[in-house]
Design a protein around this motif. Structure first.
Motif, PDB file in Angstrom:
ATOM      1  N   GLN A 156      -8.102  -2.366  -7.156  1.00 28.69           N
ATOM      2  CA  GLN A 156      -9.211  -1.436  -6.932  1.00 28.69           C
ATOM      3  C   GLN A 156      -8.890  -0.067  -7.505  1.00 28.69           C
ATOM      4  O   GLN A 156      -9.760   0.595  -8.091  1.00 28.69           O
ATOM      5  CB  GLN A 156      -9.508  -1.337  -5.438  1.00 28.69           C
ATOM      6  CG  GLN A 156     -10.009  -2.627  -4.811  1.00 28.69           C
ATOM      7  CD  GLN A 156      -9.997  -2.575  -3.285  1.00 28.69           C
ATOM      8  OE1 GLN A 156      -9.336  -1.732  -2.678  1.00 28.69           O
ATOM      9  NE2 GLN A 156     -10.741  -3.487  -2.663  1.00 28.69           N
ATOM     10  N   ALA A 190      -4.494   8.290   2.329  1.00 26.92           N
ATOM     11  CA  ALA A 190      -4.997   8.072   3.680  1.00 26.92           C
ATOM     12  C   ALA A 190      -3.853   7.683   4.612  1.00 26.92           C
ATOM     13  O   ALA A 190      -2.930   6.964   4.227  1.00 26.92           O
ATOM     14  CB  ALA A 190      -6.069   6.984   3.672  1.00 26.92           C
ATOM     15  N   GLN A 218      -7.600  11.579  -2.050  1.00 25.56           N
ATOM     16  CA  GLN A 218      -7.735  11.554  -0.591  1.00 25.56           C
ATOM     17  C   GLN A 218      -7.626  10.123  -0.077  1.00 25.56           C
ATOM     18  O   GLN A 218      -6.976   9.868   0.946  1.00 25.56           O
ATOM     19  CB  GLN A 218      -9.078  12.165  -0.174  1.00 25.56           C
ATOM     20  CG  GLN A 218      -9.204  13.665  -0.402  1.00 25.56           C
ATOM     21  CD  GLN A 218      -8.545  14.491   0.695  1.00 25.56           C
ATOM     22  OE1 GLN A 218      -7.835  13.968   1.548  1.00 25.56           O
ATOM     23  NE2 GLN A 218      -8.771  15.810   0.659  1.00 25.56           N
ATOM     24  N   ASP A 219      -8.246   9.185  -0.777  1.00 25.08           N
ATOM     25  CA  ASP A 219      -8.181   7.784  -0.355  1.00 25.08           C
ATOM     26  C   ASP A 219      -6.776   7.208  -0.548  1.00 25.08           C
ATOM     27  O   ASP A 219      -6.289   6.436   0.288  1.00 25.08           O
ATOM     28  CB  ASP A 219      -9.192   6.952  -1.145  1.00 25.08           C
ATOM     29  CG  ASP A 219     -10.632   7.278  -0.774  1.00 25.08           C
ATOM     30  OD1 ASP A 219     -10.850   7.904   0.284  1.00 25.08           O
ATOM     31  OD2 ASP A 219     -11.534   6.922  -1.546  1.00 25.08           O
ATOM     32  N   ARG A 279     -11.050   2.180 -10.249  1.00 27.68           N
ATOM     33  CA  ARG A 279     -11.545   3.514  -9.903  1.00 27.68           C
ATOM     34  C   ARG A 279     -10.908   4.590 -10.780  1.00 27.68           C
ATOM     35  O   ARG A 279     -11.558   5.566 -11.156  1.00 27.68           O
ATOM     36  CB  ARG A 279     -11.266   3.820  -8.429  1.00 27.68           C
ATOM     37  CG  ARG A 279     -12.146   3.020  -7.463  1.00 27.68           C
ATOM     38  CD  ARG A 279     -11.902   3.417  -6.026  1.00 27.68           C
ATOM     39  NE  ARG A 279     -12.203   4.834  -5.792  1.00 27.68           N
ATOM     40  CZ  ARG A 279     -12.004   5.440  -4.610  1.00 27.68           C
ATOM     41  NH1 ARG A 279     -11.527   4.759  -3.574  1.00 27.68           N
ATOM     42  NH2 ARG A 279     -12.290   6.727  -4.461  1.00 27.68           N
ATOM     43  N   LYS A 332       0.827  -1.208   0.000  1.00 25.54           N
ATOM     44  CA  LYS A 332       0.000   0.000   0.000  1.00 25.54           C
ATOM     45  C   LYS A 332       0.865   1.263   0.000  1.00 25.54           C
ATOM     46  O   LYS A 332       0.376   2.343  -0.324  1.00 25.54           O
ATOM     47  CB  LYS A 332      -0.920   0.009   1.224  1.00 25.54           C
ATOM     48  CG  LYS A 332      -2.031  -1.050   1.189  1.00 25.54           C
ATOM     49  CD  LYS A 332      -3.086  -0.715   0.167  1.00 25.54           C
ATOM     50  CE  LYS A 332      -4.288  -1.650   0.247  1.00 25.54           C
ATOM     51  NZ  LYS A 332      -5.152  -1.370   1.404  1.00 25.54           N
ATOM     52  N   ARG A 391     -11.576  12.818  -4.491  1.00 27.97           N
ATOM     53  CA  ARG A 391     -11.872  11.770  -3.503  1.00 27.97           C
ATOM     54  C   ARG A 391     -10.896  10.606  -3.633  1.00 27.97           C
ATOM     55  O   ARG A 391     -10.461  10.030  -2.625  1.00 27.97           O
ATOM     56  CB  ARG A 391     -13.309  11.273  -3.686  1.00 27.97           C
ATOM     57  CG  ARG A 391     -14.369  12.254  -3.209  1.00 27.97           C
ATOM     58  CD  ARG A 391     -15.731  11.570  -3.121  1.00 27.97           C
ATOM     59  NE  ARG A 391     -16.176  11.078  -4.422  1.00 27.97           N
ATOM     60  CZ  ARG A 391     -16.887  11.794  -5.281  1.00 27.97           C
ATOM     61  NH1 ARG A 391     -17.237  13.038  -4.976  1.00 27.97           N
ATOM     62  NH2 ARG A 391     -17.255  11.283  -6.440  1.00 27.97           N
ATOM     63  N   LEU A 392     -10.535  10.271  -4.874  1.00 30.74           N
ATOM     64  CA  LEU A 392      -9.606   9.163  -5.070  1.00 30.74           C
ATOM     65  C   LEU A 392      -8.232   9.510  -4.493  1.00 30.74           C
ATOM     66  O   LEU A 392      -7.601   8.670  -3.834  1.00 30.74           O
ATOM     67  CB  LEU A 392      -9.489   8.824  -6.558  1.00 30.74           C
ATOM     68  CG  LEU A 392      -8.564   7.655  -6.921  1.00 30.74           C
ATOM     69  CD1 LEU A 392      -8.944   6.407  -6.146  1.00 30.74           C
ATOM     70  CD2 LEU A 392      -8.595   7.384  -8.425  1.00 30.74           C
ATOM     71  N   ASP A 447      -7.152   2.038   4.675  1.00 32.64           N
ATOM     72  CA  ASP A 447      -8.163   2.902   4.068  1.00 32.64           C
ATOM     73  C   ASP A 447      -7.842   3.226   2.611  1.00 32.64           C
ATOM     74  O   ASP A 447      -8.662   3.851   1.930  1.00 32.64           O
ATOM     75  CB  ASP A 447      -8.292   4.207   4.863  1.00 32.64           C
ATOM     76  CG  ASP A 447      -8.840   3.977   6.260  1.00 32.64           C
ATOM     77  OD1 ASP A 447      -9.561   2.990   6.451  1.00 32.64           O
ATOM     78  OD2 ASP A 447      -8.534   4.789   7.163  1.00 32.64           O
ATOM     79  N   ARG A 448      -6.675   2.827   2.144  1.00 33.23           N
ATOM     80  CA  ARG A 448      -6.309   3.064   0.756  1.00 33.23           C
ATOM     81  C   ARG A 448      -6.798   1.914  -0.129  1.00 33.23           C
ATOM     82  O   ARG A 448      -6.828   0.767   0.316  1.00 33.23           O
ATOM     83  CB  ARG A 448      -4.787   3.180   0.599  1.00 33.23           C
ATOM     84  CG  ARG A 448      -4.152   4.306   1.375  1.00 33.23           C
ATOM     85  CD  ARG A 448      -2.640   4.270   1.280  1.00 33.23           C
ATOM     86  NE  ARG A 448      -2.038   4.941   2.432  1.00 33.23           N
ATOM     87  CZ  ARG A 448      -0.859   4.653   2.942  1.00 33.23           C
ATOM     88  NH1 ARG A 448      -0.132   3.691   2.380  1.00 33.23           N
ATOM     89  NH2 ARG A 448      -0.410   5.307   3.992  1.00 33.23           N
ATOM     90  N   PRO A 449      -7.132   2.190  -1.369  1.00 33.27           N
ATOM     91  CA  PRO A 449      -7.475   1.087  -2.282  1.00 33.27           C
ATOM     92  C   PRO A 449      -6.229   0.273  -2.602  1.00 33.27           C
ATOM     93  O   PRO A 449      -5.106   0.808  -2.575  1.00 33.27           O
ATOM     94  CB  PRO A 449      -7.993   1.819  -3.520  1.00 33.27           C
ATOM     95  CG  PRO A 449      -7.334   3.162  -3.479  1.00 33.27           C
ATOM     96  CD  PRO A 449      -7.214   3.510  -2.022  1.00 33.27           C
TER      97      PRO A 449
END
Length: 432
Positions: A420, A409, A405-406, A424, A332, A402-403, A414-416
């Motif tokens: 994923q 994180a 921000q994720d 996205r 991640k 939003r992407l 909390d990250r894709p």
């Protein structure tokens, strides 16, 4: 745009941020430089290669070499009856880049006339051997190709006037095993100034420079940005699916190919990467390296890189996730680094590297008169809110915001993950 040191770091198992800062030994960021007088003698020399039937099943074959070229010339005997001497295969043209442990040349394949990149790495210290082997393991372990990952054509080991083509997992090669032993033991067993040891990597040549040069030399182009975002997400998903964590994603290590007419990104420089398969069931990397037969499993292994814990804090300051600074992280961390790259690319956030004086893409947090990497700032203040976008006149869509921000994180959970993220990213770039 500020002035700051954008350094590349490599240190083992830090226990605290303060201890990490005390122990760190910075390495210069990779930077393209003009040809220096001392390397002019390299120009125009011919890199020659040896083809051996099946390296994994053949004996350890060494052949004489002339200076820094792979000039193959040996006596005929039964043990070498299956070997074939090739005509000169590559001509070195010019130096195009120099990093902390290697020099990159532009070269020509004599048979086809195709341009290639040739990276020369001197294995004069265990840390250099570790970086070289990490790159070799990562690129050689890939069973399939991806258009957004730089391709390795071949790797040749040169030592004591001998040269041998390396193959992945070649347990019969004494030279290969000695390289692994050097890395594991941390001993200088592979030569001396009088008899140096080198690894030569032959890779595809990217004539468009790196992502810094490409983005900052052109006017903002939303279509190019969207294409680059999709390409980067696709590359990282491919690497993670093949059990490879890059660990040093940054614009310097993303090259541009323009052979097709439109820019194609190539993730490169795998010197700090980790192949997560074959490292043991404990799921900790520590000071381990893959064994001579280890490496990736071509995506067929059972390793989940998002649950495989790594403890070597490494990377480049501005792109390191908070957990990397602590020395306890997973794949991640690559998602965080990619978020920093995309954010900086979209808003053209830059700083001047204090050592190279180059303008580089990189997002940061301002603290008084200083600028601090986002990951380090989040580590010190996990509740800090990132203001994305930074610029008031930004055209960034809500989906991209939003992407990002994720992706950035504080908590990696909390990250894709990379798969994923790819889905996205396709959605938000098509909708934007």
């Amino acid at each position: 745009m500020d002035v700051c040191n954008g350094r590349r770091r490599m240190i083992r198992t830090p226990r605290s941020l303060r201890a990490y800062k005390r122990l760190i030994e910075a390495q210069n960021s990779n930077a393209n430089i003009k040809t220096k007088p001392e390397v002019k003698r390299e120009m125009g020399k011919v890199l020659r290669g040896l083809t051996v039937g099946n390296n994994k099943n053949s004996k350890d074959i060494d052949v004489p070499m002339e200076e820094d070229c792979f000039y193959m010339n040996f006596c005929k005997n039964e043990s070498l009856a299956h070997a074939m001497v090739m005509a000169p295969r590559y001509s070195l043209l010019r130096e195009v880049g120099r990093g902390s442990y290697g020099i990159v040349f532009e070269a020509i394949a004599r048979r086809t006339g195709a341009r290639v990149a040739v990276k020369k790495l001197q294995c004069n210290a265990p840390e250099n051997v570790e970086l070289a082997l990490a790159e070799f393991w990562a690129l050689a372990s890939l069973e399939k190709k991806h258009e957004n990952v730089v391709q390795l054509e071949e790797c040749v080991l040169q030592r004591n006037g001998m040269a041998q083509k390396m193959s992945h997992g070649n347990k019969r090669s004494k030279q290969y095993l000695r390289l692994v032993e050097t890395s594991l033991k941390g001993e200088r067993i592979l030569g001396c100034p009088e008899e140096p040891c080198y690894l030569w990597f032959v890779m595809e040549f990217c004539e468009g420079g790196d992502l810094n040069q490409y983005i900052l030399s052109r006017r903002p182009d939303p279509r190019t940005n969207k294409s680059f975002m999709r390409q980067l997400s696709s590359a990282v998903a491919f690497l993670h699916n093949n059990n490879i964590v890059h660990r040093d994603l940054k614009p310097d290590n993303i090259l541009i190919s323009q052979k097709s007419g439109s820019p194609v990104l190539k993730v490169a420089d795998f010197g700090l990467s980790k192949v997560c398969a074959g490292l043991g069931a404990c799921g900790k990397d520590g000071d381990e390296c893959p064994t001579a037969g280890g490496g990736g499993s071509g995506g067929n292994g059972t390793v989940n890189v998002n649950k495989f814990w790594l403890s070597s804090a490494c990377g480049s300051d501005f792109f390191m996730a908070p957990e990397v600074w602590e020395g306890h992280y997973t794949a991640k961390a690559d998602i965080f680094a990619l978020g920093i790259i995309i954010w900086a690319m979209l808003e053209r956030i830059t700083f001047i590297d204090a050592e190279s004086r180059r303008e580089l893409l990189g997002t940061y947090i301002r603290q008084g008169s200083e600028i601090v990497p986002v990951g380090e700032a989040l580590l010190e203040n996990p509740k800090m809110v990132l203001h994305i976008p930074q610029k008031t006149r930004s055209t960034m869509s809500e989906g991209v915001k939003r992407l990002l921000q994720d992706m950035l994180a504080v908590n990696p959970q909390d990250r894709p993950d990379a798969s994923q993220l790819k889905v996205r990213m396709d959605q938000v770039t098509c909708a934007a």
